[in-house]
Write an enzyme that holds these catalytic residues in place. Structure first.
Site, mmCIF file in Angstrom:
data_model
loop_
_atom_site.group_PDB
_atom_site.id
_atom_site.type_symbol
_atom_site.label_atom_id
_atom_site.label_comp_id
_atom_site.label_asym_id
_atom_site.label_seq_id
_atom_site.Cartn_x
_atom_site.Cartn_y
_atom_site.Cartn_z
ATOM 1 N N CYS A 249 68.436 30.559 36.668
ATOM 2 C CA CYS A 249 67.792 31.650 35.918
ATOM 3 C C CYS A 249 66.990 31.157 34.730
ATOM 4 O O CYS A 249 66.217 31.924 34.153
ATOM 5 C CB CYS A 249 68.840 32.634 35.417
HETATM 6 N N1 CO8 Z 1 80.563 49.404 44.351
HETATM 7 C C1 CO8 Z 1 81.688 50.006 43.871
HETATM 8 N N2 CO8 Z 1 82.653 49.337 43.218
HETATM 9 C C2 CO8 Z 1 82.486 48.003 43.047
HETATM 10 C C3 CO8 Z 1 81.362 47.318 43.523
HETATM 11 C C4 CO8 Z 1 80.382 48.070 44.205
HETATM 12 N N3 CO8 Z 1 79.255 47.501 44.681
HETATM 13 N N4 CO8 Z 1 81.471 46.008 43.205
HETATM 14 C C5 CO8 Z 1 82.635 45.872 42.561
HETATM 15 N N5 CO8 Z 1 83.262 47.074 42.462
HETATM 16 C C6 CO8 Z 1 84.540 47.369 41.853
HETATM 17 C C7 CO8 Z 1 85.464 46.165 41.855
HETATM 18 O O1 CO8 Z 1 86.198 46.090 43.064
HETATM 19 C C8 CO8 Z 1 86.366 46.446 40.663
HETATM 20 O O2 CO8 Z 1 87.388 47.344 41.056
HETATM 21 P P1 CO8 Z 1 88.863 47.226 40.412
HETATM 22 O O3 CO8 Z 1 88.661 47.500 38.941
HETATM 23 O O4 CO8 Z 1 89.614 48.273 41.134
HETATM 24 O O5 CO8 Z 1 89.320 45.829 40.660
HETATM 25 C C9 CO8 Z 1 85.463 47.215 39.686
HETATM 26 O O6 CO8 Z 1 84.374 47.717 40.493
HETATM 27 C C10 CO8 Z 1 84.915 46.340 38.590
HETATM 28 O O7 CO8 Z 1 84.339 45.141 39.183
HETATM 29 P P2 CO8 Z 1 83.773 43.985 38.317
HETATM 30 O O8 CO8 Z 1 84.782 43.559 37.323
HETATM 31 O O9 CO8 Z 1 83.210 42.914 39.222
HETATM 32 O O10 CO8 Z 1 82.544 44.733 37.618
HETATM 33 P P3 CO8 Z 1 81.823 44.443 36.278
HETATM 34 O O11 CO8 Z 1 81.970 45.611 35.415
HETATM 35 O O12 CO8 Z 1 82.150 43.088 35.695
HETATM 36 O O13 CO8 Z 1 80.270 44.358 36.743
HETATM 37 C C11 CO8 Z 1 78.569 42.689 37.233
HETATM 38 C C12 CO8 Z 1 79.850 43.380 37.696
HETATM 39 C C13 CO8 Z 1 77.442 43.711 37.273
HETATM 40 C C14 CO8 Z 1 78.250 41.555 38.185
HETATM 41 C C15 CO8 Z 1 78.745 42.179 35.784
HETATM 42 O O14 CO8 Z 1 79.923 41.437 35.674
HETATM 43 C C16 CO8 Z 1 77.594 41.285 35.346
HETATM 44 O O15 CO8 Z 1 76.432 41.650 35.361
HETATM 45 N N6 CO8 Z 1 77.908 40.086 34.887
HETATM 46 C C17 CO8 Z 1 76.891 39.148 34.447
HETATM 47 C C18 CO8 Z 1 76.405 38.429 35.624
HETATM 48 C C19 CO8 Z 1 75.257 37.510 35.323
HETATM 49 O O16 CO8 Z 1 74.571 37.590 34.348
HETATM 50 N N7 CO8 Z 1 75.030 36.636 36.229
HETATM 51 C C20 CO8 Z 1 73.938 35.771 36.114
HETATM 52 C C21 CO8 Z 1 73.626 35.382 37.490
HETATM 53 S S1 CO8 Z 1 72.002 35.116 37.691
HETATM 54 C C22 CO8 Z 1 71.647 33.424 37.727
HETATM 55 O O17 CO8 Z 1 72.133 32.610 37.045
HETATM 56 C C23 CO8 Z 1 70.652 33.036 38.718
HETATM 57 C C24 CO8 Z 1 71.315 32.371 39.852
HETATM 58 C C25 CO8 Z 1 70.307 31.986 40.847
HETATM 59 C C26 CO8 Z 1 69.676 33.177 41.533
HETATM 60 C C27 CO8 Z 1 70.473 33.640 42.690
HETATM 61 C C28 CO8 Z 1 69.660 34.553 43.565
HETATM 62 C C29 CO8 Z 1 70.468 35.250 44.629
#
Ligand code: CO8
Length: 379
Positions: free
Chosen positions: A162
């Site tokens: 990124c």
């Molecule tokens: N629908 C419904 N529920 C869901 C879904 C979904 N799609 N996904 C997860 N849930 C549920 C989970 O099961 C969990 O349920 P429970 O509480 O019962 O266990 C609940 O929702 C909460 O899940 P999470 O803890 O995973 O959810 P978050 O609130 O943490 O949100 C995010 C998830 C959006 C991913 C958040 O953590 C986030 O944005 N984090 C930052 C990520 C980030 O910045 N990453 C950078 C990556 S980018 C990068 O570096 C580039 C890489 C190279 C590119 C790659 C290209 C493909």
């Protein structure tokens, strides 16, 4: 510009500026509603076909918007991504004498940057293709883009996930500072749909496709309305929390086909918690080094991964909750476009700033990696 003639170096200052940017946006859009409908059809079919397995859970539009702020994303291959039997981008393989798909979108963005700066290909000395994945190891994508644009000089690929674009901007700025180039194109074609696991509920909504270009030049040549680069700072700290194990020693084989670690995987919560303080610290330290009061920054063009992350980072930097004018969002319509995100925000939301306004382009992501580019508008 190695061994440049004196006439070519006349007027050069060794001070880097951003002369112009370019943006290519794929025409096709996938909304959260379309994405979730396709995903949930896949879940129904999988669960019906695997009654013995732990049932897969549905995705939800409400969760996606609340957790990430993403409402839609642009892609290069909508039909196959939404087809529950495929769920991946597909396009006809191109012959070696055709322009590669990554090069094609990179050229479109680069051409726009050149047009906006009033530059001809022969004015450019180097092309960096800075993106989170390359279509092939060699020949470099950057050299293909260079050839397609008709640029002389040199070109190479670089990958810092990124943060590729900001690392590319610092590399280009260093060529200008050292006098090794007068004009450098940093091109970031991000076809993230190819390394996203569209069957993974936790991440299937995150990414979108796009290409950006940044023309970094010596201040002595810059067109009116350019951006002085006040300072650049890069940081990396190893982490397995965002990882993709695909590679030439690690390909998907018939046995491993479909194993999730050959695509993007992450511990999203940990990334959120660990990267926010790292980035805020990098920005504040660099602002102090440059003698810039953080609260005086007119605008932050932050990496577009998560709306909540950007809110927190902007708050730590500005000392108050930022509004859309201070920290614009493109994540809602583009999704996370990896290294291109902060450049899209800058491209779309910088024309209204006036001479003397200071702002910050900042990226962060896998590695971990983070890059800051402080800029000031010049009339
Ligand atoms: N629908 C419904 N529920 C869901 C879904 C979904 N799609 N996904 C997860 N849930 C549920 C989970 O099961 C969990 O349920 P429970 O509480 O019962 O266990 C609940 O929702 C909460 O899940 P999470 O803890 O995973 O959810 P978050 O609130 O943490 O949100 C995010 C998830 C959006 C991913 C958040 O953590 C986030 O944005 N984090 C930052 C990520 C980030 O910045 N990453 C950078 C990556 S980018 C990068 O570096 C580039 C890489 C190279 C590119 C790659 C290209 C493909």
């Amino acid at each position: 510009m190695q061994d440049a003639q004196p006439s070519l170096t006349a007027g050069l200052t060794g001070r880097p500026v951003i002369s112009a940017t370019g943006l290519f946006t794929p025409a096709e859009i996938i909304t959260n509603e379309e994405l979730v409908a396709s995903f949930n059809t896949f879940v129904d079919r999988y669960n019906a076909a695997h009654p013995e397995a732990e049932p897969l859970a549905y995705s939800s539009v409400k969760f996606i918007e609340k957790a990430s702020g993403i409402k839609a994303r642009h892609v290069m291959s909508k039909t196959s991504i939404l087809d529950p039997e495929i769920m991946a981008p597909r396009w006809p393989e191109r012959a070696n004498d055709e322009l590669s798909i990554m090069a094609e979108i990179g050229v479109a963005a680069a051409q726009q940057a050149l047009d906006r700066a009033g530059r001809r290909p022969q004015d450019v000395d180097a092309v960096l293709c800075a993106a989170s994945n390359m279509q092939r190891p060699y020949p470099a994508m950057a050299i293909e883009i260079q050839q397609a644009l008709g640029i002389e000089g040199f070109a190479f690929d670089m990958n810092v996930a990124c943060s590729s674009a900001t690392f590319g901007i610092q590399t280009a700025a260093d060529y200008i500072r050292a006098g090794n180039a007068r004009s450098v194109l940093v091109v970031s074609p991000e076809i993230t749909s190819g390394h996203l696991n569209w069957r993974d509920r936790d991440s299937h909504f995150i990414f979108g496709d796009v290409a950006t270009a940044v023309l970094v030049e010596d201040a002595g040549l810059a067109p009116a309305g350019h951006w002085e680069i006040l300072g650049t700072r890069l940081k990396t700290v190893f982490s397995n929390n965002i990882r993709n194990n695909f590679g030439f020693l690690n390909r998907a084989t018939p046995e491993t086909q479909g194993t999730p670690d050959k695509l993007f995987v992450q511990e999203g919560r940990k990334v959120f918690k660990e990267v926010v303080p790292m980035v805020a610290q990098l920005i504040l330290e660099e602002a102090a080094r440059l003698g810039i009061a953080p609260e005086s920054l007119r605008r932050l063009w932050l990496h577009q991964a998560n709306a909540g992350m950007n809110r927190l980072i902007a708050q730590k930097v500005l000392g108050h909750e930022a509004n859309e004018d201070e920290s614009p969002t493109v994540l809602d319509t583009y999704g996370n476009t990896s290294s291109a995100g902060s450049i899209i925000a800058f491209h779309l939301h910088s024309d209204d700033l006036v001479a003397g306004d200071t702002g910050l382009i900042c990226s962060f992501g896998a590695g971990y990696s983070a890059g800051s580019v402080f800029v000031r508008k010049v009339g």
